[in-house]
Design a protein around this motif. Sequence first.
Motif, PDB file in Angstrom:
ATOM      1  N   SER A 291       0.859  -1.189   0.000  1.00  0.00           N
ATOM      2  CA  SER A 291       0.000   0.000   0.000  1.00  0.00           C
ATOM      3  C   SER A 291       0.894   1.237   0.000  1.00  0.00           C
ATOM      4  N   THR A 292       0.258   2.382  -0.036  1.00  0.00           N
ATOM      5  CA  THR A 292       1.011   3.631   0.001  1.00  0.00           C
ATOM      6  C   THR A 292       1.361   4.040   1.434  1.00  0.00           C
ATOM      7  N   LEU A 293       1.085   3.146   2.389  1.00  0.00           N
ATOM      8  CA  LEU A 293       1.523   3.347   3.783  1.00  0.00           C
ATOM      9  C   LEU A 293       2.248   2.070   4.216  1.00  0.00           C
ATOM     10  N   TRP A 294       3.346   1.748   3.531  1.00  0.00           N
ATOM     11  CA  TRP A 294       4.060   0.497   3.745  1.00  0.00           C
ATOM     12  C   TRP A 294       5.483   0.727   4.242  1.00  0.00           C
ATOM     13  N   TYR A 295       6.264   1.475   3.486  1.00  0.00           N
ATOM     14  CA  TYR A 295       7.659   1.710   3.852  1.00  0.00           C
ATOM     15  C   TYR A 295       7.750   2.654   5.053  1.00  0.00           C
ATOM     16  N   GLU A 296       8.864   2.559   5.773  1.00  0.00           N
ATOM     17  CA  GLU A 296       9.055   3.471   6.905  1.00  0.00           C
ATOM     18  C   GLU A 296       8.890   4.917   6.468  1.00  0.00           C
ATOM     19  N   ARG A 297       9.413   5.246   5.318  1.00  0.00           N
ATOM     20  CA  ARG A 297       9.319   6.618   4.820  1.00  0.00           C
ATOM     21  C   ARG A 297       7.870   7.037   4.598  1.00  0.00           C
ATOM     22  N   ASP A 298       7.038   6.110   4.079  1.00  0.00           N
ATOM     23  CA  ASP A 298       5.610   6.405   3.886  1.00  0.00           C
ATOM     24  C   ASP A 298       4.963   6.780   5.217  1.00  0.00           C
ATOM     25  N   ILE A 299       5.237   5.952   6.218  1.00  0.00           N
ATOM     26  CA  ILE A 299       4.622   6.140   7.538  1.00  0.00           C
ATOM     27  C   ILE A 299       5.045   7.473   8.133  1.00  0.00           C
ATOM     28  N   ASP A 300       6.345   7.767   8.077  1.00  0.00           N
ATOM     29  CA  ASP A 300       6.846   9.017   8.644  1.00  0.00           C
ATOM     30  C   ASP A 300       6.234  10.223   7.937  1.00  0.00           C
ATOM     31  N   LEU A 301       6.137  10.148   6.614  1.00  0.00           N
ATOM     32  CA  LEU A 301       5.598  11.268   5.848  1.00  0.00           C
ATOM     33  C   LEU A 301       4.122  11.483   6.166  1.00  0.00           C
ATOM     34  N   PHE A 302       3.352  10.414   6.160  1.00  0.00           N
ATOM     35  CA  PHE A 302       1.919  10.541   6.421  1.00  0.00           C
ATOM     36  C   PHE A 302       1.655  11.050   7.839  1.00  0.00           C
ATOM     37  N   MET A 303       2.383  10.529   8.803  1.00  0.00           N
ATOM     38  CA  MET A 303       2.170  10.966  10.177  1.00  0.00           C
ATOM     39  C   MET A 303       2.577  12.425  10.360  1.00  0.00           C
TER      40      MET A 303
END
Length: 311
Positions: free
Chosen positions: A179-191
């Motif tokens: 998904s688009t909330l998978w990689y550590e970077r995705d999570i950090d950016l979204f949060m």
Amino acid sequence: MTPRFATDVITFYHPGFWALGSADAVRDWALAHPGAFWERVMDTLAESGVSGIELTFAPGDIASALRAFGSASAFGAELAARGLSVVSAFIADSDAPPWRDGADLTAIVADAERRAAFLAEVGAGLLVTGLPMRATYGTRPPFFVDAAYMSRMADIAHAVGEAVARQGVRLALHTESHSTLWYERDIDLFMALTDPRYVWLCPDSCHIALGGGDPVAVARRHAPRIALAHWKDAVGPIDVHLTIDETVYARQQPYMAELGRGVVDWRGWADAMSRTPGAGTVLIELDEAADPVAALRAGTAVARAALAPAG
């Protein structure tokens, strides 16, 4: 604090558990007999010693519970009679309004409000969802998970989070593989782009590991915003580019493992979880266990050992 243990209804989807020949047969039978489906799920859950349940896609969804018992309160009463309760509901329905383009925000919010009303009536306080899936690597034109995309997702999450908060329910985003909330970077950016008062996190230790991330590091960084977590193990990162279509979930399965038989640092994960708002619940995620009682008991044993004081 001693946490309660919970699991996802998917734990009970194995055809062998129902003496049926396929996953499709299980779905068809459960849709035709929702009362019998839920009776067996609840009785088996009570036997396992696990007291919480997360609703998910059919047949273990909100619509099925309503068909079986008529109302959220009646469903809750059936659970309570066995010492059980709903922890959360996952928006996994194929007919849920899509977030990808956010074309109909009104429909997205209304759908979430309907689910939140059920959760509030049944005594649960968490609505869990994921972000849209990525496109297969190499697809043209390419689909980029960039700041502009994440800003659109944050806008939708804010609208949904604020709407369900008015019913006493929190919105938590799940870190699904591919998904688009998978990689550590995705999570950090979204949060970073979302308001912590309205948008929470539901990290999945397995899926973060499958993306090459460190589940413990993610949990520690975002501990104040973790409302719930999925405890699941992985054999290691996915080392190929899987085609992202309706079969991707089945093709992820070989990379998943029983708790304690993979790469997740359970002692570190348990320590990080103990510092979160969701520390009171340990949700053991098992996919289609042929023997749910044995699988849940084994999973909770690993979690208890990880949570026990060292030494």
